[in-house]
Structure formats: structure tokens, C-alpha cells
Design a protein around this motif. Structure first.
Motif, mmCIF file in Angstrom:
data_model
loop_
_atom_site.group_PDB
_atom_site.id
_atom_site.type_symbol
_atom_site.label_atom_id
_atom_site.label_comp_id
_atom_site.label_asym_id
_atom_site.label_seq_id
_atom_site.Cartn_x
_atom_site.Cartn_y
_atom_site.Cartn_z
ATOM 1 N N ARG A 151 15.320 24.690 23.006
ATOM 2 C CA ARG A 151 14.132 24.108 22.390
ATOM 3 C C ARG A 151 13.943 22.683 22.898
ATOM 4 N NH1 ARG A 151 17.620 23.828 17.867
ATOM 5 N NH2 ARG A 151 17.871 21.742 16.988
ATOM 6 N N ILE A 152 12.720 22.159 22.712
ATOM 7 C CA ILE A 152 12.387 20.798 23.145
ATOM 8 C C ILE A 152 11.906 20.012 21.928
ATOM 9 C CG2 ILE A 152 10.861 19.379 24.566
ATOM 10 C CD1 ILE A 152 10.811 21.559 26.623
ATOM 11 N N GLU A 153 12.434 18.806 21.763
ATOM 12 C CA GLU A 153 12.015 17.924 20.672
ATOM 13 C C GLU A 153 11.386 16.669 21.273
ATOM 14 O OE1 GLU A 153 15.617 17.220 18.591
ATOM 15 O OE2 GLU A 153 15.985 19.362 18.233
ATOM 16 N N PHE A 154 10.234 16.278 20.759
ATOM 17 C CA PHE A 154 9.536 15.076 21.240
ATOM 18 C C PHE A 154 9.208 14.198 20.047
ATOM 19 C CE2 PHE A 154 5.593 12.804 22.446
ATOM 20 C CZ PHE A 154 6.094 12.088 23.525
ATOM 21 N N ALA A 185 22.244 18.964 26.354
ATOM 22 C CA ALA A 185 20.854 18.508 26.326
ATOM 23 C C ALA A 185 20.567 17.512 27.433
ATOM 24 C CB ALA A 185 20.538 17.880 24.963
ATOM 25 N N ILE A 186 19.266 17.390 27.741
ATOM 26 C CA ILE A 186 18.752 16.371 28.657
ATOM 27 C C ILE A 186 17.827 15.467 27.850
ATOM 28 C CG2 ILE A 186 17.330 15.935 30.705
ATOM 29 C CD1 ILE A 186 19.921 17.243 31.389
ATOM 30 N N GLN A 187 18.082 14.162 27.911
ATOM 31 C CA GLN A 187 17.238 13.212 27.181
ATOM 32 C C GLN A 187 16.377 12.435 28.163
ATOM 33 O OE1 GLN A 187 18.703 11.057 23.702
ATOM 34 N NE2 GLN A 187 18.124 9.180 24.745
ATOM 35 N N ILE A 190 15.637 17.833 25.539
ATOM 36 C CA ILE A 190 15.548 19.218 25.987
ATOM 37 C C ILE A 190 16.927 19.862 25.820
ATOM 38 C CG2 ILE A 190 14.980 20.756 27.901
ATOM 39 C CD1 ILE A 190 13.328 18.471 29.091
ATOM 40 N N ARG A 191 17.020 20.838 24.894
ATOM 41 C CA ARG A 191 18.284 21.521 24.627
ATOM 42 C C ARG A 191 18.366 22.775 25.491
ATOM 43 N NH1 ARG A 191 20.499 20.003 19.406
ATOM 44 N NH2 ARG A 191 19.131 18.481 18.380
ATOM 45 N N VAL A 192 19.486 22.949 26.186
ATOM 46 C CA VAL A 192 19.695 24.122 27.043
ATOM 47 C C VAL A 192 20.936 24.870 26.559
ATOM 48 C CG1 VAL A 192 18.527 23.135 29.035
ATOM 49 C CG2 VAL A 192 20.967 22.716 28.713
ATOM 50 N N LEU A 193 21.215 26.015 27.190
ATOM 51 C CA LEU A 193 22.238 26.912 26.660
ATOM 52 C C LEU A 193 23.664 26.536 27.039
ATOM 53 C CD1 LEU A 193 20.485 30.370 27.089
ATOM 54 C CD2 LEU A 193 20.586 28.902 25.066
ATOM 55 N N ASN A 194 23.868 25.959 28.221
ATOM 56 C CA ASN A 194 25.237 25.670 28.652
ATOM 57 C C ASN A 194 25.256 24.498 29.619
ATOM 58 O OD1 ASN A 194 24.509 26.806 31.254
ATOM 59 N ND2 ASN A 194 24.765 28.826 30.288
ATOM 60 N N ALA A 211 18.968 11.333 31.155
ATOM 61 C CA ALA A 211 20.412 11.315 30.931
ATOM 62 C C ALA A 211 20.866 12.610 30.286
ATOM 63 C CB ALA A 211 20.797 10.131 30.044
ATOM 64 N N MET A 212 22.076 13.030 30.641
ATOM 65 C CA MET A 212 22.686 14.195 30.016
ATOM 66 C C MET A 212 23.389 13.771 28.732
ATOM 67 S SD MET A 212 24.184 16.413 33.213
ATOM 68 C CE MET A 212 25.399 15.182 33.676
ATOM 69 N N ASN A 213 23.339 14.648 27.721
ATOM 70 C CA ASN A 213 23.930 14.295 26.441
ATOM 71 C C ASN A 213 24.348 15.552 25.704
ATOM 72 O OD1 ASN A 213 24.826 12.681 24.408
ATOM 73 N ND2 ASN A 213 22.847 11.785 23.925
ATOM 74 N N LEU A 214 25.096 15.375 24.640
ATOM 75 C CA LEU A 214 25.439 16.450 23.718
ATOM 76 C C LEU A 214 24.740 16.160 22.405
ATOM 77 C CD1 LEU A 214 29.256 16.744 24.497
ATOM 78 C CD2 LEU A 214 27.466 18.328 25.210
ATOM 79 N N ALA A 215 23.831 17.041 21.987
ATOM 80 C CA ALA A 215 23.001 16.805 20.803
ATOM 81 C C ALA A 215 23.457 17.712 19.667
ATOM 82 C CB ALA A 215 21.532 17.072 21.127
ATOM 83 N N PRO A 216 23.646 17.178 18.448
ATOM 84 C CA PRO A 216 24.045 18.001 17.306
ATOM 85 C C PRO A 216 23.022 19.103 17.032
ATOM 86 C CG PRO A 216 24.261 15.664 16.798
ATOM 87 C CD PRO A 216 23.525 15.747 18.100
ATOM 88 N N ASP A 217 23.516 20.305 16.733
ATOM 89 C CA ASP A 217 22.634 21.443 16.448
ATOM 90 C C ASP A 217 22.461 21.619 14.940
ATOM 91 O OD1 ASP A 217 21.024 23.608 16.974
ATOM 92 O OD2 ASP A 217 22.680 25.037 17.118
ATOM 93 N N THR A 218 22.209 20.522 14.269
ATOM 94 C CA THR A 218 22.069 20.540 12.810
ATOM 95 C C THR A 218 20.716 21.121 12.410
ATOM 96 O OG1 THR A 218 23.410 18.523 12.754
ATOM 97 C CG2 THR A 218 22.242 19.119 10.737
ATOM 98 N N PRO A 219 20.668 22.033 11.429
ATOM 99 C CA PRO A 219 19.380 22.581 10.983
ATOM 100 C C PRO A 219 18.449 21.490 10.462
ATOM 101 C CG PRO A 219 21.209 23.873 10.096
ATOM 102 C CD PRO A 219 21.805 22.648 10.729
ATOM 103 N N ALA A 220 17.158 21.750 10.554
ATOM 104 C CA ALA A 220 16.161 20.748 10.165
ATOM 105 C C ALA A 220 16.275 20.378 8.692
ATOM 106 C CB ALA A 220 14.756 21.272 10.484
#
Length: 613
Positions: free
Chosen positions: A66-69, A34-36, A76-80, A102-111
Motif C-alpha cells: 500500500r501507499i500512504e501520502f 518500505a520506501i520513503q 510505499i510499503r512493499v512485500l520484501n 530512502a529505504m526504511n522499515l515501517a510499522p504495520d500497525t492497524p489504523a
């Protein structure tokens, strides 16, 4: 004698294991690259701007998941990882320096899991990768700042006491007060000694009274500087989006910062190095700023630019950021943005004295940021340069002390930014990074793989042994053992500050072996009872009841050892002790309650002649 579990025991076992399994579930979903994006000091991140960023990425064929605001922060979550690097470059170029990208790793937890607080277990630096910084606090700057405050206090108190002096000058670790005559010096010495218990006063030639901080006060200043910096660093790393940063004191003047999962080390260094403080200053309304622009700056004032206009501020600060203990943005009775400020008792007294004589006059908030020049002084330490900027000018509406409001702000966003700076910018000493280590994601992944293999191999070995040696009861013990692992993961995921490290994994491996100890004691006792001629139901009852005290004593002593390790240990030792204590608690639950419920459900409540044990 028939063994039956009461309904409350059955429900307790089901609910506890079910809840732990539910909160362990997010660990199965993995993480997204992800990009934050978050706004800088003078910028505002809006939904419209995020939409423009999205279009820019799509135009460059960057695949967006997907993008979360939320809370003026975009993720901004990307594929790889390749798409992440490309997206970072494009977003940085598009937004410029006013935003933190900043680049980050975001948990892909369901809503639905996030809605009930479900988050994956946090991984430590040794497992997830990231950066480790060792930072040193500039104690000379901390002492100098405290002396500056003392200079202002001396001038004010001597004037109030009508003790006339020639000058008050700050030196290297001391303050010299020069008087006009011997009698005034003696009176001032007596007065200042009674008023300043944390200072020592000595007479010097030339009618000079020298003030030095006592050793106890110097220690207090240094401790406060480190604690204050720790608080500010924690606030600053939030901009990078670190889930569980480690920020702790090391030694007298150093701070350890660990940022698990951070891939953008340059941005992390930039944010951590940008140390800042704030000062409230009186606006000089008696002199013309235009004269100052032409070079005629009054000796007691300084020239700044605010909103494109020259502004004169008095050199002497009313209160500094070190006196601010809280700040919150809101709206006043007219619906206009404001910031509510809370000062400590000393800062409140200073503000009260000033505002009594300055109602209706403007007061400014000066933001001071210390940046390294990358040059070192004779002592080998980095030299810092202060960049100063006026961020707010507002009129004083009335007399106030430790609690007051700053108004005259342009927007709610400006109020929120100012409140954030006031809360997180009260740094009284610059810091420098003296050591930096990077743990690459590949090393972290390898550590995770090795740790997981150790857990799996240990678990499989125990499962096979229990089935072969204890047959049907071994299967029950294995169910409890798997449930124990699920509960450990669930509890670790639920505890906000807990992070799994490599030593923590060692603790889990240890508890896998220890978890069956209780069942071994119980099952061996059941075998003894059967050998003595007891019926199967009597053997089950006596086996659990007789082994309980032994199991309890053994686990309590181990738990106490874990508590001691947690209390006196640091870093890896704490990680090991946390998983050890959690494992002891969950293994007690599964071995005594869960297996008893299962055994009673399968073999209890009916007459049987043999037991598969």
C-alpha cells in the motif's frame, strides 16, 4: 474476617492492565519494508506525482502492499527486501536528485490502533540494526563566524559614537582596529571595553587595537555551536524517516548520531553532511547587476543568480541564521504566503537598526551549504566548501525588530520550505563524520532473538517453579508475572523517547526474576500465619499487610539505584535503567494490587478450611 476487594481496586486493576495490553498490541504486527519519499529544497511532492511513481513500480512488476501520502511525504510499503531494493532504484531514477528517497522499515500497525496513538516499541541500534556516526564540529569556523559578527558590530558602534577609524580587519582568532590618532584609540578602547564585556582589548604598534574573545566567551561559542548542530541534525534526520534517532553530545566538540532501522547509509551520510546556514543580506540597488556580470563587481557587493536573473548583494550580512529562534509559514491579510520570523534580542537590534534606513528596499535570504571536498588540511581535518544560493528576495514593508514577516513568496510550498530552512538551517559551524559503524539487520535480528530467548527461558523457569512450589497461589503469581511483562512492553511503547536496547532486555530479564520476589514474601508470610493457627482468611489478610512495608522498602531502594544509573549513565546504561525502573513499578502494581484482587476473587468472601499454597 472475609477478604473482599473494593470495586475501585478491581476496576483499577482491569483498566491499567487493559490499557497497557492495548498499547502493547502493536508489537505483534511487525514491520513492512518500505520506501520513503520526501521533497528536496526546490521540489514539491504531490499526489499526482506519487500516482506516477506507483504506475512506474507496477509497470516493473514491483508488488506494492500500500501507499500512504501525508504531510507531503509518501511511504510505499512493499512485500520484501528484494522488492524494496528494486523499488528504491526505480524511484530514484524516476524522480532524480530533487527528492530524498530512502529505504526504511515501517510499522504495520492497524489504523484503529494508530488513531489512539498505538505504536510498536522502538528498538535501539543494537537490536534493529542501523548506522552509528561520530561527528566533529569545526570549532574554528564557529569562532570565525563570531568574529565576523564582531567586525560588523565594531564598525556600527564606532560610527554611531563618531570615533573615526582607518580599518577593521579580521585575523586568525582576533580583530584589529586601526585608528588615525592616539586620542581616538584611547577613546575607542574605553568605549569598546564598556560595551563588550566578553572581549579583551590590547594596544599594538601602529595605532592598532586588537580584540580577542575571552576564554569564557570562547567556551560559550563552542557550546552553542554543538547545541545548535544537535538541533539541526535532529531536524535533518527526520527527512530519512527515523522513528527514534539518538543525537547527543560527546565530549567538547563531538556529536553521536545513531539511526536505528536505517538501511540506506549513503543517503544518511549525504543528509548529515549537508550542513547549512542562512544570512539576511541587503540587495545592492545602486549598482547595475549587468555591469557585475561583465566583470565589474563593486568591492562591497557580491554577484548571485536569483530566478535566472543576476542579483547584487552587499557582502556584509544584516543578521545570520544563528540569530533565528523560530520561523513559521502562513498567509498574510491578502491570503498570500508568508514566513513569520523570530530573532533573538541581538539579532532583533541589528534588524531594527537596518530597517530604519531601508524601508521599501529589497532584502535577500542567502542559503549557504557547506559540503566536504574530501580533502584534508595540514591539521588532518576535512576541508569544507561553501555553496551559496539566494532563496528569497522581498521588499521591506516597514521598521521591524525581533519579529517580522518575509513576503513576496511564490507559493505556500515555498513558504513552508523557507520556514523549514530557517528553523533547521541556522548552523554556525560545519561538521564532519570522523567515525562510522554499521549494524547489519542480521546482527540486530540475532540480538533480538537471543534477548527474547533469555526472557522466555527465564519466564518459563519462574512459571514452573511457582506452580510446583506454591500450587494455586503460584498460578496467581504467574498470571501477575505475565501481566507484568505485558505492562512493561505497553509502557515502553507509550513513552515517546524510550527505545529498547540489548541492556534494556537484560533489565527485563532481571525484573522477571524480581517480579516474583514480592509474591514470594507474601506467600511465605501467609504460610507462617497458617502455621501459627490463623484461619485462611486471616492468613491472607496478615500476609499481604505484613509484607507490604518490606516489599516497598526493597523496591524503593532498587528504584533509587535505577534513577542514579539513568542520571549519570549514558547509552546502554540508560537503556538498562529505564526498563529496570519500569519493571519495578509494574511488578509492585501486579504483586500487591493485581494478585490481591485475584486472590480475593477466588478465595476471599467465603469460609474455607485450607489454602492451595
Amino acid at each position: 474476617m472475609l477478604n473482599k476487594s473494593s470495586i475501585w481496586k478491581v476496576l483499577t486493576a482491569i483498566v491499567v492492565v487493559g490499557v497497557c495490553a492495548l498499547y502493547a498490541l502493536p508489537n505483534l504486527y511487525g514491520e513492512d519494508h518500505a520506501i520513503q519519499i520526501s521533497a528536496g529544497q526546490d521540489a514539491e511532492l504531490t499526489q499526482a506525482l506519487v500516482s506516477e511513481v506507483e504506475q512506474t513500480l507496477k509497470s516493473a512488476n514491483v508488488a506494492i502492499k500500500r501507499i500512504e501520502f501525508e504531510n507531503e511525504r509518501a511511504l510505499i510499503r512493499v512485500l520484501n527486501s528484494d522488492a524494496q531494493l528494486k523499488a528504491r532504484e526505480l524511484v530514484d531514477e524516476f524522480l532524480g536528485d530533487d527528492f530524498v528517497v530512502a529505504m526504511n522499515l515501517a510499522p504495520d500497525t492497524p489504523a484503529w490502533l494508530e488513531s489512539i496513538g498505538g505504536t510498536p516499541m522502538k528498538l535501539g541500534l543494537d537490536l534493529r540494526g542501523g548506522v552509528h556516526f561520530l561527528m566533529e564540529v569545526d570549532m574554528n569556523a564557529a569562532t570565525s563566524k563570531a568574529l565576523e559578527d564582531a567586525v560588523g558590530g565594531f564598525r556600527t558602534s564606532l560610527r554611531e559614537e563618531k570615533l573615526r577609524y582607518r580599518s577593521v580587519k579580521q585575523g586568525d582568532g582576533y580583530v584589529d582596529i586601526t585608528f588615525r590618532d592616539e586620542d581616538t584609540l584611547d577613546s575607542a578602547k574605553f568605549f569598546l571595553r564598556n560595551r563588550n564585556n566578553d572581549l579583551t582589548f590590547t594596544e599594538r604598534s601602529g595605532l592598532v587595537l586588537r580584540a580577542n574573545f575571552s576564554e569564557a566567551k570562547l567556551t560559550e561559542i563552542r557550546d552553542y555551536a554543538v547545541k545548535q548542530n544537535i538541533t539541526i541534525i535532529r531536524n535533518r534526520v527526520n527527512q530519512i524517516g527515523v522513528a527514534e534517532p539518538v543525537v547527543q553530545k560527546q565530549g567538547a566538540d563531538r556529536i553521536v548520531v545513531q539511526l536505528p532501522g536505517i538501511q540506506d547509509t549513503a543517503k544518511a551520510k549525504e543528509i548529515l553532511n549537508a550542513t547549512a546556514t542562512l544570512e539576511y543580506r541587503e540587495v545592492d540597488t545602486k549598482n547595475d547587476p549587468q555591469d557585475a556580470v561583465r566583470g565589474r563587481v563593486p568591492g562591497t557587493s557580491e554577484l548571485f543568480m536569483y530566478e535566472g536573473r543576476p542579483t547584487l548583494l552587499k557582502k556584509r550580512a544584516i543578521v545570520g541564521g544563528n540569530h533565528i529562534i523560530d520561523a513559521n509559514a502562513g498567509v498574510d491579510q491578502n491570503g498570500l504566503p508568508k514566513v513569520s520570523i523570530s530573532l533573538d534580542s541581538e539579532g532583533g537590534a541589528k534588524m531594527s537598526r537596518f530597517t530604519k534606513r531601508a524601508v521599501g528596499n529589497p532584502m535577500a535570504v542567502l542559503f549557504i551549504e557547506y559540503k566536504s571536498t574530501n580533502e584534508r588540511g595540514p591539521d588532518g581535518k576535512l576541508i569544507f566548501e561553501a555553496e551559496r544560493k539566494v532563496i528569497s528576495v522581498a521588499n521591506i514593508a516597514g521598521v521591524f525588530g525581533s519579529k517580522f514577516e518575509t513576503t513576496g513568496l511564490d507559493s505556500p510550498q515555498e513558504a513552508q520550505n523557507l520556514a523549514l530552512l530557517l528553523r533547521a538551517g541556522a548552523l554556525i559551524a560545519p561538521i564532519q563524520i570522523v567515525e562510522e559503524r554499521t549494524v547489519g539487520p542480521s546482527l540486530g535480528a540475532e540480538n533480538v532473538k537471543l534477548g527474547m530467548n533469555a526472557i522466555i527461558y527465564g519466564l518459563v523457569a519462574v512459571l514452573i517453579f511457582m506452580i510446583i512450589y506454591y500450587k494455586g497461589f503460584g498460578i496467581v503469581a504467574n498470571v501477575a508475572l505475565v501481566a507484568n511483562l505485558v505492562m512493561i512492553v505497553g509502557v515502553m511503547s507509550m513513552i515517546p523517547g524510550a527505545a529498547l536496547s540489548l541492556p534494556g532486555m537484560a533489565g527485563i530479564v532481571l525484573t522477571v526474576g524480581m517480579a516474583v520476589d514480592a509474591n514470594v514474601l507474601i506467600f511465605e508470610r501467609i504460610r507462617e500465619e497458617l502455621a501459627d493457627g490463623r484461619s485462611p482468611q486471616q492468613a491472607i489478610h496478615q500476609g499481604y499487610d505484613s509484607a507490604f512495608s518490606t516489599i516497598l522498602d526493597a523496591n524503593i531502594t532498587t528504584f533509587i539505584a535505577g534513577l542514579i544509573l539513568f542520571a549519570v549513565g549514558t547509552g546502554p546504561i540508560k537503556g538498562f535503567s529505564i526498563t529496570l525502573m519500569i519493571g519495578i513499578a509494574t511488578s509492585m502494581f501486579t504483586a500487591i494490587l493485581l494478585t490481591r484482587v485475584i486472590v480475593n476473587g477466588v478465595w476471599g468472601g467465603r469460609r474455607i478450611s485450607t489454602l492451595p499454597i
